[in-house]
Design a protein around this motif. Sequence first.
Motif, PDB file in Angstrom:
ATOM      1  N   LEU A   8       1.701   9.736   9.434  1.00  0.00           N
ATOM      2  CA  LEU A   8       0.726   8.809   8.946  1.00  0.00           C
ATOM      3  C   LEU A   8       1.380   7.545   8.448  1.00  0.00           C
ATOM      4  CD1 LEU A   8      -2.265   8.254   7.720  1.00  0.00           C
ATOM      5  CD2 LEU A   8      -1.316   9.427   5.300  1.00  0.00           C
ATOM      6  N   VAL A   9       2.625   7.600   7.809  1.00  0.00           N
ATOM      7  CA  VAL A   9       3.149   6.500   7.457  1.00  0.00           C
ATOM      8  C   VAL A   9       3.574   5.642   8.817  1.00  0.00           C
ATOM      9  CG1 VAL A   9       5.489   5.496   6.672  1.00  0.00           C
ATOM     10  CG2 VAL A   9       4.177   7.199   5.325  1.00  0.00           C
ATOM     11  N   LYS A  10       4.123   6.351   9.646  1.00  0.00           N
ATOM     12  CA  LYS A  10       4.203   5.743  11.173  1.00  0.00           C
ATOM     13  C   LYS A  10       3.353   5.050  11.668  1.00  0.00           C
ATOM     14  CE  LYS A  10       6.780   6.677  15.399  1.00  0.00           C
ATOM     15  NZ  LYS A  10       7.582   7.606  16.195  1.00  0.00           N
ATOM     16  N   VAL A  11       1.979   5.551  11.860  1.00  0.00           N
ATOM     17  CA  VAL A  11       0.859   5.259  12.516  1.00  0.00           C
ATOM     18  C   VAL A  11       0.230   3.964  11.800  1.00  0.00           C
ATOM     19  CG1 VAL A  11      -1.647   5.581  13.154  1.00  0.00           C
ATOM     20  CG2 VAL A  11       0.239   7.251  13.802  1.00  0.00           C
ATOM     21  N   ILE A  12       0.290   4.150  10.239  1.00  0.00           N
ATOM     22  CA  ILE A  12      -0.514   3.075   9.557  1.00  0.00           C
ATOM     23  C   ILE A  12       0.382   1.893   9.659  1.00  0.00           C
ATOM     24  CG2 ILE A  12      -0.989   2.643   7.096  1.00  0.00           C
ATOM     25  CD1 ILE A  12      -3.098   4.242   8.809  1.00  0.00           C
ATOM     26  N   SER A  13       1.768   1.920   9.656  1.00  0.00           N
ATOM     27  CA  SER A  13       2.823   0.938   9.650  1.00  0.00           C
ATOM     28  C   SER A  13       2.473   0.064  10.864  1.00  0.00           C
ATOM     29  CB  SER A  13       4.141   1.589   9.671  1.00  0.00           C
ATOM     30  OG  SER A  13       4.440   2.075   8.276  1.00  0.00           O
ATOM     31  N   ILE A  14       2.287   0.884  12.059  1.00  0.00           N
ATOM     32  CA  ILE A  14       1.956   0.137  13.210  1.00  0.00           C
ATOM     33  C   ILE A  14       0.987  -0.696  13.197  1.00  0.00           C
ATOM     34  CG2 ILE A  14       1.564   0.313  15.694  1.00  0.00           C
ATOM     35  CD1 ILE A  14       3.289   2.650  15.614  1.00  0.00           C
ATOM     36  N   LEU A  15      -0.170   0.058  12.662  1.00  0.00           N
ATOM     37  CA  LEU A  15      -1.413  -0.902  12.402  1.00  0.00           C
ATOM     38  C   LEU A  15      -1.388  -1.957  11.498  1.00  0.00           C
ATOM     39  CD1 LEU A  15      -4.102   2.246  12.369  1.00  0.00           C
ATOM     40  CD2 LEU A  15      -3.697   0.639  14.263  1.00  0.00           C
ATOM     41  N   ILE A 101       5.481  -0.785  -2.194  1.00  0.00           N
ATOM     42  CA  ILE A 101       4.860  -2.133  -1.333  1.00  0.00           C
ATOM     43  C   ILE A 101       3.384  -1.923  -1.127  1.00  0.00           C
ATOM     44  CG2 ILE A 101       5.740  -1.369   1.172  1.00  0.00           C
ATOM     45  CD1 ILE A 101       6.455  -4.340   1.216  1.00  0.00           C
ATOM     46  N   GLY A 102       2.961  -0.583  -0.995  1.00  0.00           N
ATOM     47  CA  GLY A 102       1.487  -0.146  -0.679  1.00  0.00           C
ATOM     48  C   GLY A 102       0.762  -0.714  -1.646  1.00  0.00           C
ATOM     49  N   ILE A 103       1.122  -0.468  -2.989  1.00  0.00           N
ATOM     50  CA  ILE A 103       0.369  -0.810  -4.231  1.00  0.00           C
ATOM     51  C   ILE A 103       0.322  -2.397  -4.130  1.00  0.00           C
ATOM     52  CG2 ILE A 103       0.601  -0.856  -6.547  1.00  0.00           C
ATOM     53  CD1 ILE A 103       1.926   1.855  -6.499  1.00  0.00           C
ATOM     54  N   VAL A 104       1.182  -3.183  -3.715  1.00  0.00           N
ATOM     55  CA  VAL A 104       1.248  -4.715  -3.636  1.00  0.00           C
ATOM     56  C   VAL A 104       0.188  -5.009  -2.707  1.00  0.00           C
ATOM     57  CG1 VAL A 104       2.739  -6.568  -3.033  1.00  0.00           C
ATOM     58  CG2 VAL A 104       3.712  -4.737  -4.564  1.00  0.00           C
ATOM     59  N   CYS A 105       0.245  -4.411  -1.780  1.00  0.00           N
ATOM     60  CA  CYS A 105      -0.846  -4.721  -0.677  1.00  0.00           C
ATOM     61  C   CYS A 105      -2.160  -4.275  -1.160  1.00  0.00           C
ATOM     62  CB  CYS A 105      -0.500  -3.937   0.667  1.00  0.00           C
ATOM     63  SG  CYS A 105       0.718  -4.245   1.377  1.00  0.00           S
ATOM     64  N   VAL A 106      -2.536  -3.069  -2.137  1.00  0.00           N
ATOM     65  CA  VAL A 106      -3.669  -3.078  -2.665  1.00  0.00           C
ATOM     66  C   VAL A 106      -4.097  -4.128  -3.629  1.00  0.00           C
ATOM     67  CG1 VAL A 106      -4.901  -1.461  -4.225  1.00  0.00           C
ATOM     68  CG2 VAL A 106      -3.735  -0.304  -1.998  1.00  0.00           C
ATOM     69  N   ALA A 107      -3.207  -4.520  -4.301  1.00  0.00           N
ATOM     70  CA  ALA A 107      -3.227  -5.415  -5.322  1.00  0.00           C
ATOM     71  C   ALA A 107      -3.788  -6.845  -4.810  1.00  0.00           C
ATOM     72  CB  ALA A 107      -2.041  -5.641  -6.311  1.00  0.00           C
ATOM     73  N   LEU A 108      -2.941  -7.204  -3.708  1.00  0.00           N
ATOM     74  CA  LEU A 108      -3.344  -8.583  -3.137  1.00  0.00           C
ATOM     75  C   LEU A 108      -4.675  -8.386  -2.329  1.00  0.00           C
ATOM     76  CD1 LEU A 108      -0.127  -9.336  -1.433  1.00  0.00           C
ATOM     77  CD2 LEU A 108      -1.122 -10.487  -3.305  1.00  0.00           C
ATOM     78  N   LEU A 131      -8.980  -1.953   1.894  1.00  0.00           N
ATOM     79  CA  LEU A 131      -8.312  -1.194   1.607  1.00  0.00           C
ATOM     80  C   LEU A 131      -7.936   0.124   1.980  1.00  0.00           C
ATOM     81  CD1 LEU A 131     -10.072  -1.226  -2.241  1.00  0.00           C
ATOM     82  CD2 LEU A 131      -7.786  -2.266  -1.342  1.00  0.00           C
ATOM     83  N   VAL A 132      -8.500   0.380   3.299  1.00  0.00           N
ATOM     84  CA  VAL A 132      -8.175   1.627   4.006  1.00  0.00           C
ATOM     85  C   VAL A 132      -6.705   1.698   4.450  1.00  0.00           C
ATOM     86  CG1 VAL A 132      -8.743   2.759   6.236  1.00  0.00           C
ATOM     87  CG2 VAL A 132     -10.468   1.928   4.755  1.00  0.00           C
ATOM     88  N   LEU A 133      -6.404   0.780   5.251  1.00  0.00           N
ATOM     89  CA  LEU A 133      -4.617   0.905   5.667  1.00  0.00           C
ATOM     90  C   LEU A 133      -3.691   0.998   4.544  1.00  0.00           C
ATOM     91  CD1 LEU A 133      -4.577  -1.503   8.745  1.00  0.00           C
ATOM     92  CD2 LEU A 133      -4.889   0.993   8.613  1.00  0.00           C
ATOM     93  N   PRO A 134      -3.956   0.164   3.529  1.00  0.00           N
ATOM     94  CA  PRO A 134      -2.785   0.215   2.380  1.00  0.00           C
ATOM     95  C   PRO A 134      -2.982   1.443   1.595  1.00  0.00           C
ATOM     96  CG  PRO A 134      -3.960  -1.863   2.361  1.00  0.00           C
ATOM     97  CD  PRO A 134      -4.570  -1.386   3.249  1.00  0.00           C
ATOM     98  N   VAL A 135      -4.349   2.017   1.364  1.00  0.00           N
ATOM     99  CA  VAL A 135      -4.205   3.444   0.711  1.00  0.00           C
ATOM    100  C   VAL A 135      -3.807   4.393   1.523  1.00  0.00           C
ATOM    101  CG1 VAL A 135      -6.070   5.036  -0.103  1.00  0.00           C
ATOM    102  CG2 VAL A 135      -6.346   2.652  -0.753  1.00  0.00           C
ATOM    103  N   LEU A 136      -3.947   4.526   3.001  1.00  0.00           N
ATOM    104  CA  LEU A 136      -3.472   5.447   3.523  1.00  0.00           C
ATOM    105  C   LEU A 136      -2.133   5.464   3.796  1.00  0.00           C
ATOM    106  CD1 LEU A 136      -6.251   5.474   6.566  1.00  0.00           C
ATOM    107  CD2 LEU A 136      -5.801   7.307   4.786  1.00  0.00           C
ATOM    108  N   TYR A 137      -1.679   4.220   3.801  1.00  0.00           N
ATOM    109  CA  TYR A 137      -0.073   4.112   3.833  1.00  0.00           C
ATOM    110  C   TYR A 137       0.685   4.692   2.401  1.00  0.00           C
ATOM    111  CZ  TYR A 137       4.068   1.115   3.840  1.00  0.00           C
ATOM    112  OH  TYR A 137       5.592   0.480   4.032  1.00  0.00           O
ATOM    113  N   ILE A 138      -0.141   4.546   1.417  1.00  0.00           N
ATOM    114  CA  ILE A 138       0.192   4.805   0.042  1.00  0.00           C
ATOM    115  C   ILE A 138       0.236   6.648   0.163  1.00  0.00           C
ATOM    116  CG2 ILE A 138      -0.144   5.252  -2.585  1.00  0.00           C
ATOM    117  CD1 ILE A 138      -0.963   2.238  -2.223  1.00  0.00           C
ATOM    118  N   ILE A 139      -0.887   7.081   0.519  1.00  0.00           N
ATOM    119  CA  ILE A 139      -1.028   8.604   0.598  1.00  0.00           C
ATOM    120  C   ILE A 139       0.050   9.014   1.659  1.00  0.00           C
ATOM    121  CG2 ILE A 139      -2.420  10.308   1.563  1.00  0.00           C
ATOM    122  CD1 ILE A 139      -4.867   8.635   0.828  1.00  0.00           C
ATOM    123  N   GLY A 140       0.355   8.630   2.684  1.00  0.00           N
ATOM    124  CA  GLY A 140       1.389   8.988   3.700  1.00  0.00           C
ATOM    125  C   GLY A 140       2.645   8.895   2.978  1.00  0.00           C
TER     126      GLY A 140
END
Length: 148
Positions: A8-15, A101-108, A131-140
Amino acid sequence: MEQNGSKLVKVISILMIIGGIVSAIVSLISVAGAGLITAVSGDAKLQQAATEAGTSMGTVTAFIWISVIIMVISAIIEIIAGVKGIKNWDNPAAAQSLVRIGIVCVALTIIGSIIAAIGGSFSIISLIFSLVLPVLYIIGAVKLKNNG
């Protein structure tokens, strides 16, 4: 064996890298637009229109520049998050920094939505999709961290 959450982290990171690059391009166009608005802000008709709207051109241009600066910062942070995710997608020891860094993305994203709401262009649908990608990033990253 792959760690739980690592794919999940790998795929979301690419996106996120792709999205960050697109955001950076849009941000550069926005910088040009903000520069143009700043250049013409002294026009008497624009100043009168701003006054009739209950504001000033100085306020309008300041608001535009704040929005553009947040867009640029968000694009850069999103690219950095994506790169960190690609480098550490299978490293539970680095998962906590990915969560941060995922939380920073959500905050921004939320700050950008607040600014959009102040400017009169808020969309709940846009906020949810943003919010979808940063939240999935955090979950992963949390799943990866729990495996460490």
